[in-house]
Scaffold this motif. Structure first.
Motif, PDB file in Angstrom:
ATOM      1  N   LEU A 198       0.837  -1.202   0.000  1.00 62.73           N
ATOM      2  CA  LEU A 198       0.000   0.000   0.000  1.00 62.73           C
ATOM      3  C   LEU A 198       0.871   1.251   0.000  1.00 62.73           C
ATOM      4  CD1 LEU A 198      -2.629   1.541   0.159  1.00 62.73           C
ATOM      5  CD2 LEU A 198      -2.700   1.082   2.630  1.00 62.73           C
ATOM      6  N   LEU A 199       1.974   1.213   0.713  1.00 59.95           N
ATOM      7  CA  LEU A 199       2.894   2.347   0.700  1.00 59.95           C
ATOM      8  C   LEU A 199       3.418   2.589  -0.718  1.00 59.95           C
ATOM      9  CD1 LEU A 199       4.453   4.517   2.219  1.00 59.95           C
ATOM     10  CD2 LEU A 199       6.202   2.811   2.742  1.00 59.95           C
ATOM     11  N   LEU A 200       3.760   1.505  -1.424  1.00 57.71           N
ATOM     12  CA  LEU A 200       4.188   1.637  -2.821  1.00 57.71           C
ATOM     13  C   LEU A 200       3.064   2.222  -3.672  1.00 57.71           C
ATOM     14  CD1 LEU A 200       6.501  -0.200  -1.779  1.00 57.71           C
ATOM     15  CD2 LEU A 200       6.322  -1.480  -3.913  1.00 57.71           C
ATOM     16  N   GLN A 201       1.839   1.739  -3.450  1.00 56.63           N
ATOM     17  CA  GLN A 201       0.706   2.223  -4.231  1.00 56.63           C
ATOM     18  C   GLN A 201       0.440   3.707  -3.967  1.00 56.63           C
ATOM     19  OE1 GLN A 201      -1.384   0.181  -6.543  1.00 56.63           O
ATOM     20  NE2 GLN A 201      -1.410   2.350  -7.099  1.00 56.63           N
ATOM     21  N   LEU A 202       0.609   4.140  -2.735  1.00 57.02           N
ATOM     22  CA  LEU A 202       0.458   5.556  -2.409  1.00 57.02           C
ATOM     23  C   LEU A 202       1.498   6.398  -3.145  1.00 57.02           C
ATOM     24  CD1 LEU A 202      -0.285   5.332   1.413  1.00 57.02           C
ATOM     25  CD2 LEU A 202      -1.684   6.587  -0.241  1.00 57.02           C
ATOM     26  N   ALA A 203       2.737   5.906  -3.191  1.00 57.86           N
ATOM     27  CA  ALA A 203       3.790   6.635  -3.905  1.00 57.86           C
ATOM     28  C   ALA A 203       3.467   6.741  -5.389  1.00 57.86           C
ATOM     29  CB  ALA A 203       5.138   5.951  -3.696  1.00 57.86           C
TER      30      ALA A 203
ATOM     31  N   THR B  32      -0.681  11.729  -9.697  1.00 58.01           N
ATOM     32  CA  THR B  32      -1.477  12.946  -9.495  1.00 58.01           C
ATOM     33  C   THR B  32      -0.677  14.185  -9.864  1.00 58.01           C
ATOM     34  OG1 THR B  32      -2.745  11.887  -7.728  1.00 58.01           O
ATOM     35  CG2 THR B  32      -2.749  14.291  -7.783  1.00 58.01           C
ATOM     36  N   ARG B  33       0.586  14.205  -9.494  1.00 60.95           N
ATOM     37  CA  ARG B  33       1.444  15.349  -9.803  1.00 60.95           C
ATOM     38  C   ARG B  33       1.732  15.465 -11.301  1.00 60.95           C
ATOM     39  NH1 ARG B  33       4.010  17.061  -4.983  1.00 60.95           N
ATOM     40  NH2 ARG B  33       3.752  15.577  -3.266  1.00 60.95           N
ATOM     41  N   SER B  34       1.674  14.340 -12.011  1.00 60.05           N
ATOM     42  CA  SER B  34       2.034  14.332 -13.431  1.00 60.05           C
ATOM     43  C   SER B  34       1.003  15.022 -14.308  1.00 60.05           C
ATOM     44  CB  SER B  34       2.220  12.891 -13.916  1.00 60.05           C
ATOM     45  OG  SER B  34       0.955  12.249 -14.031  1.00 60.05           O
ATOM     46  N   GLY B  35      -0.227  15.145 -13.824  1.00 61.66           N
ATOM     47  CA  GLY B  35      -1.276  15.779 -14.617  1.00 61.66           C
ATOM     48  C   GLY B  35      -2.022  14.827 -15.530  1.00 61.66           C
ATOM     49  N   ASP B  36      -1.667  13.546 -15.521  1.00 63.82           N
ATOM     50  CA  ASP B  36      -2.380  12.542 -16.317  1.00 63.82           C
ATOM     51  C   ASP B  36      -3.618  12.130 -15.521  1.00 63.82           C
ATOM     52  OD1 ASP B  36      -3.331  10.286 -17.607  1.00 63.82           O
ATOM     53  OD2 ASP B  36      -1.344   9.477 -18.061  1.00 63.82           O
TER      54      ASP B  36
ATOM     55  N   LYS C  50      -6.426  10.536 -16.187  1.00 59.05           N
ATOM     56  CA  LYS C  50      -6.934   9.179 -16.309  1.00 59.05           C
ATOM     57  C   LYS C  50      -6.104   8.211 -15.470  1.00 59.05           C
ATOM     58  CE  LYS C  50      -8.223   5.635 -19.690  1.00 59.05           C
ATOM     59  NZ  LYS C  50      -8.293   5.289 -21.141  1.00 59.05           N
ATOM     60  N   GLN C  51      -4.773   8.319 -15.589  1.00 60.67           N
ATOM     61  CA  GLN C  51      -3.898   7.439 -14.818  1.00 60.67           C
ATOM     62  C   GLN C  51      -4.021   7.736 -13.324  1.00 60.67           C
ATOM     63  OE1 GLN C  51      -1.829   4.799 -16.080  1.00 60.67           O
ATOM     64  NE2 GLN C  51      -2.035   4.383 -13.894  1.00 60.67           N
ATOM     65  N   ALA C  52      -4.130   9.020 -12.985  1.00 62.65           N
ATOM     66  CA  ALA C  52      -4.266   9.395 -11.579  1.00 62.65           C
ATOM     67  C   ALA C  52      -5.538   8.811 -10.982  1.00 62.65           C
ATOM     68  CB  ALA C  52      -4.260  10.914 -11.440  1.00 62.65           C
ATOM     69  N   ASP C  53      -6.634   8.842 -11.743  1.00 62.38           N
ATOM     70  CA  ASP C  53      -7.888   8.259 -11.252  1.00 62.38           C
ATOM     71  C   ASP C  53      -7.737   6.754 -11.038  1.00 62.38           C
ATOM     72  OD1 ASP C  53      -9.170  10.677 -11.243  1.00 62.38           O
ATOM     73  OD2 ASP C  53     -10.208  10.382 -13.147  1.00 62.38           O
ATOM     74  N   THR C  54      -7.052   6.084 -11.978  1.00 61.56           N
ATOM     75  CA  THR C  54      -6.844   4.645 -11.862  1.00 61.56           C
ATOM     76  C   THR C  54      -6.021   4.313 -10.618  1.00 61.56           C
ATOM     77  OG1 THR C  54      -6.973   4.326 -14.257  1.00 61.56           O
ATOM     78  CG2 THR C  54      -5.857   2.612 -12.991  1.00 61.56           C
ATOM     79  N   ASP C  55      -4.943   5.065 -10.419  1.00 57.72           N
ATOM     80  CA  ASP C  55      -4.064   4.791  -9.285  1.00 57.72           C
ATOM     81  C   ASP C  55      -4.718   5.166  -7.955  1.00 57.72           C
ATOM     82  OD1 ASP C  55      -1.930   3.732 -10.756  1.00 57.72           O
ATOM     83  OD2 ASP C  55      -1.186   5.716 -11.259  1.00 57.72           O
ATOM     84  N   THR C  56      -5.524   6.222  -7.958  1.00 58.03           N
ATOM     85  CA  THR C  56      -6.249   6.585  -6.741  1.00 58.03           C
ATOM     86  C   THR C  56      -7.249   5.495  -6.372  1.00 58.03           C
ATOM     87  OG1 THR C  56      -6.002   8.948  -7.170  1.00 58.03           O
ATOM     88  CG2 THR C  56      -7.787   8.296  -5.688  1.00 58.03           C
TER      89      THR C  56
END
Length: 229
Positions: free
Chosen positions: A58-63, A69-73, A75-81
């Protein structure tokens, strides 16, 4: 990054704590490599309810999610969140008192829904079960201090305590980053907490602040010629 690329082909569970530990200290790794680590180890960890491994993954997933999220992508940010939310739920099903599980739930919920009663509950449970875990405080404190004005009195006290613990541990670069991330309404209170420190410690803290162009306007930090905020 090269280190992770080297170890991944032969990755086994003993390597996961090493990567998680380095991430908790602020190191960054290639996101695709981290996703591969999670994909190769999370299914078995969930099946076995291996709390230690699930916590580290989970710590890896948070990173990953934070970087996405910082990258501005978006779609990817939503997936990772969403992956953080799912991993947090899975961990809490196995171990309801895992502070990082509640923090992961807070992290994902505040990005998906904003701050509200539900997210405040997640944050409160993170403080309840992990009030003084330094590596977790470094993740939690900026999230809490950023929305300080919306917190309950109890959560405000806990958020300030996170900063105080980090400062007293002499983690001055991290303490400076927390101060800079904090809402303006709490900055004076944070500085009040540092007044009892030695002059040397306060000066070290000031340097990390002023190096970023900030000036500390507080009785415990006499004025300098550094430009004002």
């Amino acid at each position: 990054m090269a280190w992770v690329a080297y170890v991944t082909p032969n990755l086994t569970s003993p390597a996961i704590p090493q990567v998680a530990g380095r991430i908790s200290r602020g190191e960054r790794y290639d996101l695709d490599q981290l996703r591969q680590i999670i994909a190769e180890n999370l299914p078995a960890a969930r099946k076995q309810c291996s709390v230690k491994t699930m916590r580290e993954l989970l710590l890896l997933q948070l990173a990953i999610a934070d970087e996405a999220t910082r990258s501005g992508d978006l779609k990817q940010a939503d997936t990772d969140t969403g992956a953080v939310a799912a991993s947090s739920r899975a961990l809490l099903l196995c171990a309801p008192s895992e502070g990082i599980g509640w923090l992961g739930s807070y992290w994902s919920a505040i990005r998906q829904d904003g701050f509200g009663p539900r997210t405040a509950t997640f944050l409160g449970l993170s403080y309840k079960f992990a009030p003084h875990e330094a590596w977790l405080q470094l993740i939690r404190a900026p999230l809490a201090l950023r929305v300080y004005g919306a917190l309950s009195p109890e959560l405000k006290t806990s958020a300030v305590q996170d900063f105080d613990d980090v400062f007293r541990a002499r983690l001055f670069p991290s303490a400076a980053a927390l101060y800079q991330a904090a809402a303006a309404s709490v900055r004076t209170e944070l500085l009040d907490r540092t007044c009892g420190a030695t002059e040397v410690d306060r000066e070290l803290f000031r340097r990390f602040i002023t190096d970023k162009g900030f000036q500390l306007r507080h009785p415990c930090y006499p004025s300098t010629n550094v430009p004002r905020i």
